[in-house]
Design an enzyme around this catalytic site. Structure first.
Site, PDB file in Angstrom:
ATOM      1  N   ALA A  22       0.862  -1.176   0.000  1.00 30.11           N
ATOM      2  CA  ALA A  22       0.000   0.000   0.000  1.00 30.11           C
ATOM      3  C   ALA A  22       0.903   1.233   0.000  1.00 30.11           C
ATOM      4  O   ALA A  22       2.036   1.183   0.483  1.00 30.11           O
ATOM      5  CB  ALA A  22      -0.887  -0.010   1.238  1.00 30.11           C
ATOM      6  N   GLY A  32       0.755  -5.042   0.887  1.00 30.18           N
ATOM      7  CA  GLY A  32      -0.390  -5.109  -0.010  1.00 30.18           C
ATOM      8  C   GLY A  32      -0.055  -5.692  -1.380  1.00 30.18           C
ATOM      9  O   GLY A  32      -0.945  -6.221  -2.060  1.00 30.18           O
ATOM     10  N   GLU A  81      -0.342  -9.304  -0.828  1.00 31.22           N
ATOM     11  CA  GLU A  81      -1.769  -9.597  -0.621  1.00 31.22           C
ATOM     12  C   GLU A  81      -2.537  -9.557  -1.943  1.00 31.22           C
ATOM     13  O   GLU A  81      -3.410 -10.388  -2.187  1.00 31.22           O
ATOM     14  CB  GLU A  81      -2.355  -8.600   0.386  1.00 31.22           C
ATOM     15  CG  GLU A  81      -1.776  -8.815   1.777  1.00 31.22           C
ATOM     16  CD  GLU A  81      -2.140  -7.705   2.737  1.00 31.22           C
ATOM     17  OE1 GLU A  81      -1.738  -6.541   2.482  1.00 31.22           O
ATOM     18  OE2 GLU A  81      -2.829  -7.980   3.732  1.00 31.22           O
ATOM     19  N   GLU A 125       4.306  -5.160   7.334  1.00 27.59           N
ATOM     20  CA  GLU A 125       3.502  -4.107   7.970  1.00 27.59           C
ATOM     21  C   GLU A 125       3.860  -3.878   9.436  1.00 27.59           C
ATOM     22  O   GLU A 125       3.747  -2.766   9.951  1.00 27.59           O
ATOM     23  CB  GLU A 125       2.008  -4.435   7.860  1.00 27.59           C
ATOM     24  CG  GLU A 125       1.430  -4.317   6.457  1.00 27.59           C
ATOM     25  CD  GLU A 125       1.540  -5.593   5.621  1.00 27.59           C
ATOM     26  OE1 GLU A 125       2.311  -6.519   5.991  1.00 27.59           O
ATOM     27  OE2 GLU A 125       0.831  -5.665   4.598  1.00 27.59           O
TER      28      GLU A 125
END
Ligand code: CAA
Length: 258
Positions: free
Chosen positions: A66, A109, A112, A132
């Site tokens: 992200a 992310g 993911e 993270e």
């Protein structure tokens, strides 16, 4: 063929090739990129001439997570009211097969997003991780759930609690990736796999994918029942008649995806 700012899209025969394109940020996933990716996925779903989708990044990064600069000042109120990350799940509702072709970093992310595809083909330079925890948070796009299902508790806990990266060989041993190929061949190999899939009857590919995904959502008995109903339903397609007739007549099938 259409192109957006943060995502490139090309049709290659019956395959939709989507390339994440924020090279200066190692394809960090910001709101614009996810919105553009979702528009491309909608278009692929709506296009009867597309039978499979490949999502890739650059040689250096599939996606480094992200976008930290975009999210760093968000408050709890912001993220809960926006339901931050919810739009990322569009890819999990795509009914056509989706391959993630991963080279370089697939972190946070990015890892993911790759795990939301149906399977991952990795280059030998791929690096996977859920770092993270190093930012004071945890995975937020399904990492604690999908990584655990993919590699088991021991390795998922190791990666998520230490934030370390896992190389392609370890990822293949652990069952996170379906195959590892030389970096220079990654997109060609992923396209070859996608073209193969797209050459088969689309209804059978869609029901095959849906049936495998059931394995993660239900009991064995219910999953097997779902599979049998889907198998029976395919006998209503022209492609089942064609596929089996072609075998009996020793000729290649001409699927109509109907
Ligand atoms: N968000 C925003 N920008 C990012 C980014 C990210 N996730 N990852 C890299 N970038 C940017 C860098 O800031 C840098 O930009 P500038 O040139 O403007 O400084 C550029 O991309 C190149 O990155 P580096 O200079 O850091 O490249 P490197 O080769 O030295 O290191 C890296 C590569 C190890 C991947 C490092 O960039 C890194 O650790 N990135 C962050 C990885 C991360 O923590 N991801 C998880 C994000 S949180 C998340 O994803 C939440 C969720 O679950 C949904």
């Amino acid at each position: 063929t259409a192109s957006f700012e943060t995502v490139l899209f090309e049709k290659k025969g019956r395959v939709g090739l989507v390339t994440l394109n924020r090279p200066k940020a190692l394809n960090a996933l910001n709101a614009q990129l996810i919105a553009e990716l979702n528009q491309v996925l909608d278009a692929c779903e709506a296009d009867a001439d597309i039978g499979a989708i490949v999502i890739t990044g650059s040689e250096k990064a599939f996606a480094a997570g992200a976008d930290i600069k975009e999210m760093k000042d968000k408050t709890f109120g912001d993220v809960i009211l926006q339901d931050f990350i919810a739009p990322w799940e569009r890819i999990t509702r795509v009914r056509k097969p989706v391959i993630a072709a991963v080279s370089g970093f697939a972190l946070g992310g990015g890892c993911e997003l790759a795990m939301m595809a149906d399977f991952i083909i990795a280059s030998d330079t791929a690096k996977f991780g859920q770092p993270e925890i190093m930012l004071g948070v945890i995975p937020g796009a399904g990492g604690t759930q999908r990584l655990t299902r993919a590699v088991g508790k021991a390795k998922a806990m190791d990666l998520i609690l230490t934030g370390r990266h896992m190389d392609a060989a370890e990822a293949e041993r652990a069952g996170l990736v379906a195959r590892v190929v030389p970096a220079a061949d990654l997109v060609a190999e992923a396209l070859k796999a996608a073209e193969k899939i797209a050459s088969f009857s689309l209804p059978s590919a869609m029901l095959a994918k849906e049936s495998v995904n059931r394995a993660f959502e239900t009991t064995l008995a219910e999953g097997v029942r779902f599979e049998r109903h889907a198998f029976h339903a395919l006998f209503a397609t022209e492609d089942q008649k064609e596929g089996m007739a072609a075998f009996a007549e020793k000729r290649p099938p001409q699927f109509k995806h109907a």
